[in-house]
Structures are given as structure tokens and as C-alpha cells.
Design an enzyme around this catalytic site. Structure first.
Site, PDB file in Angstrom:
ATOM      1  N   LYS A  13      32.584 -28.047  27.900  1.00 61.00           N
ATOM      2  CA  LYS A  13      32.865 -26.968  28.106  1.00 61.00           C
ATOM      3  C   LYS A  13      33.945 -26.966  29.930  1.00 61.00           C
ATOM      4  CE  LYS A  13      28.339 -24.570  28.504  1.00 61.00           C
ATOM      5  NZ  LYS A  13      27.818 -26.263  27.696  1.00 61.00           N
ATOM      6  N   ARG A  88      23.165 -17.500  28.961  1.00 59.33           N
ATOM      7  CA  ARG A  88      22.482 -18.957  28.692  1.00 59.33           C
ATOM      8  C   ARG A  88      20.948 -18.538  27.503  1.00 59.33           C
ATOM      9  NH1 ARG A  88      24.880 -23.217  32.087  1.00 59.33           N
ATOM     10  NH2 ARG A  88      23.758 -25.245  32.041  1.00 59.33           N
ATOM     11  N   ARG A 127      29.033 -39.457  32.697  1.00 61.94           N
ATOM     12  CA  ARG A 127      29.915 -37.907  33.404  1.00 61.94           C
ATOM     13  C   ARG A 127      29.706 -38.482  35.008  1.00 61.94           C
ATOM     14  NH1 ARG A 127      29.101 -31.436  32.113  1.00 61.94           N
ATOM     15  NH2 ARG A 127      26.845 -32.272  32.622  1.00 61.94           N
ATOM     16  N   ARG A 160      26.288 -36.525  38.674  1.00 66.37           N
ATOM     17  CA  ARG A 160      25.380 -35.245  38.651  1.00 66.37           C
ATOM     18  C   ARG A 160      23.964 -35.548  38.518  1.00 66.37           C
ATOM     19  NH1 ARG A 160      27.289 -30.513  35.256  1.00 66.37           N
ATOM     20  NH2 ARG A 160      25.551 -29.632  34.788  1.00 66.37           N
ATOM     21  N   ARG A 171      17.408 -30.559  29.755  1.00 67.34           N
ATOM     22  CA  ARG A 171      18.354 -29.506  29.460  1.00 67.34           C
ATOM     23  C   ARG A 171      18.608 -29.374  27.828  1.00 67.34           C
ATOM     24  NH1 ARG A 171      22.189 -32.516  32.812  1.00 67.34           N
ATOM     25  NH2 ARG A 171      24.037 -30.645  32.101  1.00 67.34           N
TER      26      ARG A 171
HETATM   27  P1  AMP Z   1      25.493 -26.875  34.241  1.00 75.12           P
HETATM   28  O1  AMP Z   1      26.767 -27.226  34.837  1.00 75.12           O
HETATM   29  O2  AMP Z   1      26.571 -25.103  33.429  1.00 75.12           O
HETATM   30  O3  AMP Z   1      25.302 -27.102  33.107  1.00 75.12           O
HETATM   31  O4  AMP Z   1      24.383 -25.777  34.902  1.00 75.12           O
HETATM   32  C1  AMP Z   1      23.449 -27.065  35.920  1.00 75.12           C
HETATM   33  C2  AMP Z   1      22.364 -26.220  35.614  1.00 75.12           C
HETATM   34  O5  AMP Z   1      22.444 -25.312  36.337  1.00 75.12           O
HETATM   35  C3  AMP Z   1      21.812 -25.533  34.544  1.00 75.12           C
HETATM   36  O6  AMP Z   1      20.595 -27.288  33.618  1.00 75.12           O
HETATM   37  C4  AMP Z   1      20.799 -24.927  35.016  1.00 75.12           C
HETATM   38  O7  AMP Z   1      19.914 -24.714  35.872  1.00 75.12           O
HETATM   39  C5  AMP Z   1      21.741 -23.722  36.611  1.00 75.12           C
HETATM   40  N1  AMP Z   1      22.423 -22.781  35.400  1.00 75.12           N
HETATM   41  C6  AMP Z   1      23.877 -22.914  34.972  1.00 75.12           C
HETATM   42  N2  AMP Z   1      24.138 -21.563  34.519  1.00 75.12           N
HETATM   43  C7  AMP Z   1      23.353 -20.515  34.420  1.00 75.12           C
HETATM   44  C8  AMP Z   1      22.924 -19.311  34.017  1.00 75.12           C
HETATM   45  N3  AMP Z   1      23.176 -19.238  33.296  1.00 75.12           N
HETATM   46  N4  AMP Z   1      21.641 -18.958  33.731  1.00 75.12           N
HETATM   47  C9  AMP Z   1      20.816 -20.015  34.398  1.00 75.12           C
HETATM   48  N5  AMP Z   1      20.600 -21.435  35.229  1.00 75.12           N
HETATM   49  C10 AMP Z   1      22.512 -21.535  35.061  1.00 75.12           C
END
Ligand code: AMP
Length: 221
Positions: A13, A88, A127, A160, A171
Site C-alpha cells: 500500500k 482498518r 522491508r 520497523r 498484525r
Molecule cells: P501501518 O504503517 O499502516 O502498517 O501501521 C502501523 C501500525 O500503526 C499498525 O499496526 C497500528 O498499530 C497503527 N495504525 C495505523 N493505522 C491505523 C488505523 N487506521 N487504526 C488503528 N491503528 C492504526
């Protein structure tokens, strides 16, 4: 144009959103990136979000939704945006629709990046992200020209903390629990388009671009 990219962690994404945002001149809004900036900046929001993020769980809806509301009100988002990592769950999808309705607008396209589990694990475990500009690389698929340094800005690359095997499992479980309801929600609104994201990033990008062109050419009611 307002586009949502849906898909599991590792679907690409972030990579797709950056390229698409550049090509279509839209704002790229990644809730994960904004949260990570808050964590590294030591803000109140960052302190509240950190433990959820470290464990691979979701940050509470009210915190993330308020954060998103502020972000989509910024000037660069008025011409349209690509959402990466939001919504989400159904709560967030409904909250997003409500905020856009108040602005007399709505989501135009939802692109679901369907990805196999083998590809997800391979992508996430390799990554690398730039500490300075957030650019995404991969140890094997998209290696930087100089080891552990960003091609774009020379910043240091890192893995990360939530891209470790145990957290990846959590996740994915969180994602699987929520995704079918989200898919049903957007299918009902006839906005959903599914495509396979197992292929190379360039191939996936051209398929998304084609969808946006078809959308632009279609009659609007
Ligand atoms: P991402 O970079 O999208 O993989 O997000 C990393 C982490 O940020 C996720 O595992 C969640 O803990 C938090 N996070 C990101 N976007 C959301 C969202 N829309 N709702 C809740 N937690 C989020």
C-alpha cells in the site's frame, strides 16, 4: 479524487500510494506514517499510540480518527488524497464517510490489494524504511544502491520494530479479523475493485492507474 488502498500489511500500500500520489498529484495520507512521526517526536498522541503499535494491535479508533480528520482538512488534501492504512475496521469506515459527507464529498474508489501470505511474509521481513524521508526499500526486491542508505535523501534505513516475525503474526490476525466486514461495506457501495498485488510493484501500479482512468471516464450520477 479520493482513493482508499485496502490490503494486508505487506500488500505494498505504501509503495503504491507514493507513486500514485505523485502521478495523480494527490496527497498521500498514511496513518501509520503519521503515528510513527508522533512516536518519534514524543507527542501525547505518540505516547498513547506506542504500546498498541509495538504489539501489532490497532490504536483506538477515536485517536486515529481525530488524527485523520485533522489531516484531511489540510490544504494539500483538498484536491484529493490516497488513504493508506485507514480505515482498518467498520467503525473507521463509517467515521470517514461521515466526515466526508459533512464536506459534501465522498470516496471515489476503493482498491483492494489481494496478497498471498507467502508474499506478505517475504515483503515484510525484508522491508527497510528511511528514517529521514520514509521511503520504502526491500533487502532483495528493491535494494538501496548503497547498503542501508536511502537512494532519495541519503538517510539511514532501518527495519520497523513491528516488522518482526511475532508482531507480523499479530498484525495479520488483526487484519483478517476486520477485513471481510470492510470488503462487504465497500462492495455494498459499489466502490470496491480487487486486484492481485502479488506481482511486481510496477505491474500493480499500472493496474491501479487503469482503474483510476476508467473511473474518470465513467459517467457520474
Ligand atoms: P501501518 O504503517 O499502516 O502498517 O501501521 C502501523 C501500525 O500503526 C499498525 O499496526 C497500528 O498499530 C497503527 N495504525 C495505523 N493505522 C491505523 C488505523 N487506521 N487504526 C488503528 N491503528 C492504526
Amino acid at each position: 479524487m479520493k482513493i482508499i488502498l485496502l490490503g494486508p500489511p505487506g500488500a505494498g500500500k505504501g509503495t503504491q500510494a507514493v507513486n500514485l500520489a505523485q502521478g495523480l498529484k494527490l496527497a498521500h495520507i498514511s496513518t501509520g506514517d503519521i503515528l510513527r512521526q508522533n512516536v518519534s517526536g514524543g507527542t501525547d498522541l505518540g505516547r498513547q499510540a506506542k504500546s498498541y503499535m509495538d504489539s501489532g494491535g490497532l490504536v483506538p479508533d477515536d485517536l486515529v480518527t481525530r488524527m485523520l480528520q485533522r489531516r484531511i482538512s489540510e490544504p494539500d488534501a483538498q484536491k484529493g488524497f490516497i488513504l493508506d492504512g485507514y480505515p482498518r475496521n467498520i467503525n473507521q469506515a463509517k467515521a470517514l464517510d461521515e466526515m466526508l459527507e459533512k464536506k459534501n464529498t465522498g470516496i471515489d474508489l476503493v482498491v483492494y490489494l489481494d496478497t498471498s501470505e507467502a508474499v506478505i511474509i517475504q515483503r515484510l521481513s525484508g522491508r527497510l524504511v528511511c528514517k529521514a524521508c520514509g521511503a520504502i526499500f526491500h533487502r532483495k526486491n528493491m535494494p538501496p544502491k548503497i547498503e542501508m542508505l536511502c537512494d532519495k535523501c541519503g538517510g539511514t534505513l532501518y527495519q520497523r520494530t513491528d516488522d518482526k516475525e511475532e508482531t507480523i503474526k499479530t498484525r495479520l490476525a488483526v487484519y483478517k479479523k476486520e477485513v471481510s466486514a470492510l470488503i462487504q461495506y465497500y462492495k455494498a457501495g459499489a466502490k470496491l475493485h480487487c486486484l492481485s498485488a502479488d506481482e511486481e510493484a510496477d505491474m500493480v501500479l499500472s493496474k491501479i492507474v487503469q482503474l483510476t482512468e476508467e473511473y474518470n471516464d465513467s459517467p457520474k450520477v
